[in-house]
Write a protein that holds these residues in place. Structure first.
Motif, PDB file in Angstrom:
ATOM      1  N   UNK A   4       1.285  14.544  57.502  1.00 48.76           N
ATOM      2  CA  UNK A   4       1.510  13.466  58.456  1.00 48.76           C
ATOM      3  C   UNK A   4       2.626  13.813  59.440  1.00 48.76           C
ATOM      4  N   UNK A   5       3.498  14.722  59.053  1.00 51.70           N
ATOM      5  CA  UNK A   5       4.598  15.155  59.928  1.00 51.70           C
ATOM      6  C   UNK A   5       4.219  16.419  60.710  1.00 51.70           C
ATOM      7  N   UNK A   6       2.934  16.748  60.752  1.00 46.15           N
ATOM      8  CA  UNK A   6       2.375  17.863  61.525  1.00 46.15           C
ATOM      9  C   UNK A   6       2.663  19.242  60.946  1.00 46.15           C
ATOM     10  N   UNK A   7       3.043  19.332  59.691  1.00 40.98           N
ATOM     11  CA  UNK A   7       3.248  20.638  59.069  1.00 40.98           C
ATOM     12  C   UNK A   7       1.899  21.284  58.786  1.00 40.98           C
ATOM     13  N   UNK A   8       1.861  22.602  58.825  1.00 41.08           N
ATOM     14  CA  UNK A   8       0.665  23.377  58.487  1.00 41.08           C
ATOM     15  C   UNK A   8       1.032  24.346  57.364  1.00 41.08           C
ATOM     16  N   UNK A   9       0.057  25.044  56.833  1.00 40.24           N
ATOM     17  CA  UNK A   9       0.282  25.980  55.726  1.00 40.24           C
ATOM     18  C   UNK A   9       1.059  25.308  54.594  1.00 40.24           C
ATOM     19  N   UNK A  10       0.628  24.121  54.245  1.00 41.23           N
ATOM     20  CA  UNK A  10       1.320  23.313  53.239  1.00 41.23           C
ATOM     21  C   UNK A  10       1.017  23.858  51.848  1.00 41.23           C
ATOM     22  N   UNK A  11       2.042  23.891  51.022  1.00 44.66           N
ATOM     23  CA  UNK A  11       1.894  24.346  49.644  1.00 44.66           C
ATOM     24  C   UNK A  11       2.756  23.455  48.755  1.00 44.66           C
ATOM     25  N   UNK A  12       2.371  23.339  47.511  1.00 43.21           N
ATOM     26  CA  UNK A  12       3.140  22.571  46.538  1.00 43.21           C
ATOM     27  C   UNK A  12       3.210  23.386  45.257  1.00 43.21           C
ATOM     28  N   UNK A  13       4.334  23.319  44.602  1.00 46.14           N
ATOM     29  CA  UNK A  13       4.522  24.097  43.387  1.00 46.14           C
ATOM     30  C   UNK A  13       5.392  23.293  42.430  1.00 46.14           C
ATOM     31  N   UNK A  14       5.294  23.613  41.167  1.00 42.81           N
ATOM     32  CA  UNK A  14       6.111  22.967  40.142  1.00 42.81           C
ATOM     33  C   UNK A  14       6.803  24.036  39.319  1.00 42.81           C
ATOM     34  N   UNK A  15       7.981  23.709  38.865  1.00 37.38           N
ATOM     35  CA  UNK A  15       8.702  24.605  37.986  1.00 37.38           C
ATOM     36  C   UNK A  15       9.353  23.782  36.882  1.00 37.38           C
ATOM     37  N   UNK A  16       9.441  24.350  35.709  1.00 39.97           N
ATOM     38  CA  UNK A  16      10.052  23.690  34.560  1.00 39.97           C
ATOM     39  C   UNK A  16      11.348  24.385  34.189  1.00 39.97           C
ATOM     40  N   UNK A  17      12.302  23.587  33.750  1.00 43.93           N
ATOM     41  CA  UNK A  17      13.524  24.133  33.177  1.00 43.93           C
ATOM     42  C   UNK A  17      13.685  23.515  31.797  1.00 43.93           C
ATOM     43  N   UNK A  18      13.977  24.330  30.815  1.00 44.02           N
ATOM     44  CA  UNK A  18      14.120  23.858  29.443  1.00 44.02           C
ATOM     45  C   UNK A  18      15.444  24.348  28.882  1.00 44.02           C
ATOM     46  N   UNK A  19      16.096  23.483  28.142  1.00 45.77           N
ATOM     47  CA  UNK A  19      17.412  23.816  27.603  1.00 45.77           C
ATOM     48  C   UNK A  19      17.362  24.953  26.594  1.00 45.77           C
ATOM     49  N   UNK A  20      16.223  25.206  25.960  1.00 47.35           N
ATOM     50  CA  UNK A  20      16.127  26.347  25.053  1.00 47.35           C
ATOM     51  C   UNK A  20      16.332  27.665  25.800  1.00 47.35           C
ATOM     52  N   UNK A  74       8.038  20.882  44.206  1.00 50.48           N
ATOM     53  CA  UNK A  74       8.528  21.305  45.517  1.00 50.48           C
ATOM     54  C   UNK A  74       7.351  21.423  46.482  1.00 50.48           C
ATOM     55  N   UNK A  75       7.542  20.932  47.672  1.00 50.65           N
ATOM     56  CA  UNK A  75       6.542  21.076  48.717  1.00 50.65           C
ATOM     57  C   UNK A  75       7.149  21.817  49.894  1.00 50.65           C
ATOM     58  N   UNK A  76       6.333  22.595  50.569  1.00 51.50           N
ATOM     59  CA  UNK A  76       6.832  23.314  51.744  1.00 51.50           C
ATOM     60  C   UNK A  76       5.695  23.478  52.738  1.00 51.50           C
ATOM     61  N   UNK A  77       6.062  23.812  53.933  1.00 51.76           N
ATOM     62  CA  UNK A  77       5.077  24.039  54.980  1.00 51.76           C
ATOM     63  C   UNK A  77       5.767  24.569  56.219  1.00 51.76           C
ATOM     64  N   UNK A  78       4.979  24.811  57.242  1.00 50.57           N
ATOM     65  CA  UNK A  78       5.486  25.320  58.510  1.00 50.57           C
ATOM     66  C   UNK A  78       5.303  24.246  59.563  1.00 50.57           C
ATOM     67  N   UNK A  79       6.367  23.949  60.260  1.00 51.07           N
ATOM     68  CA  UNK A  79       6.293  22.979  61.354  1.00 51.07           C
ATOM     69  C   UNK A  79       6.044  23.750  62.637  1.00 51.07           C
TER      70      UNK A  79
END
Length: 93
Positions: A4-20, A74-79
């Protein structure tokens, strides 16, 4: 939202952090009940939710059996660079 903000090449990723893997030290600040105080004062968290966070915070600080895991999205893209109207007029043939 990015689209909606006109970004292209949009990608989304997830990462986990664990105390172990990382130890509890990095999670203590995240679960510090004082971080949530303003949410409680503004009525975003009710008293039961705030008390639950308070108990969790204390247990994380004191229990030898404590562990934590957090998921970060996390989401990212190119404006694209948008030319001004006068620049667009000059580009048209």
């Amino acid at each position: 939202m990015l689209g909606a903000a006109s970004y292209v090449d949009i990608d989304i990723d997830a990462t986990l952090q664990h105390s172990d893997l990382l130890g509890l030290e990095g999670f203590r600040e995240q679960f510090d009940v004082q971080r949530f105080r303003r949410l409680y004062e503004k009525g975003i968290l009710d008293s039961e939710e705030y008390e639950q966070l308070h108990r969790i915070s204390e247990e994380l600080q004191t229990s030898q059996e404590s562990y934590a895991m957090m998921n970060f999205i996390m989401g990212c893209g190119t404006k694209p660079i948008m030319a001004s109207n006068s620049q667009q007029d000059n580009l048209q043939c």
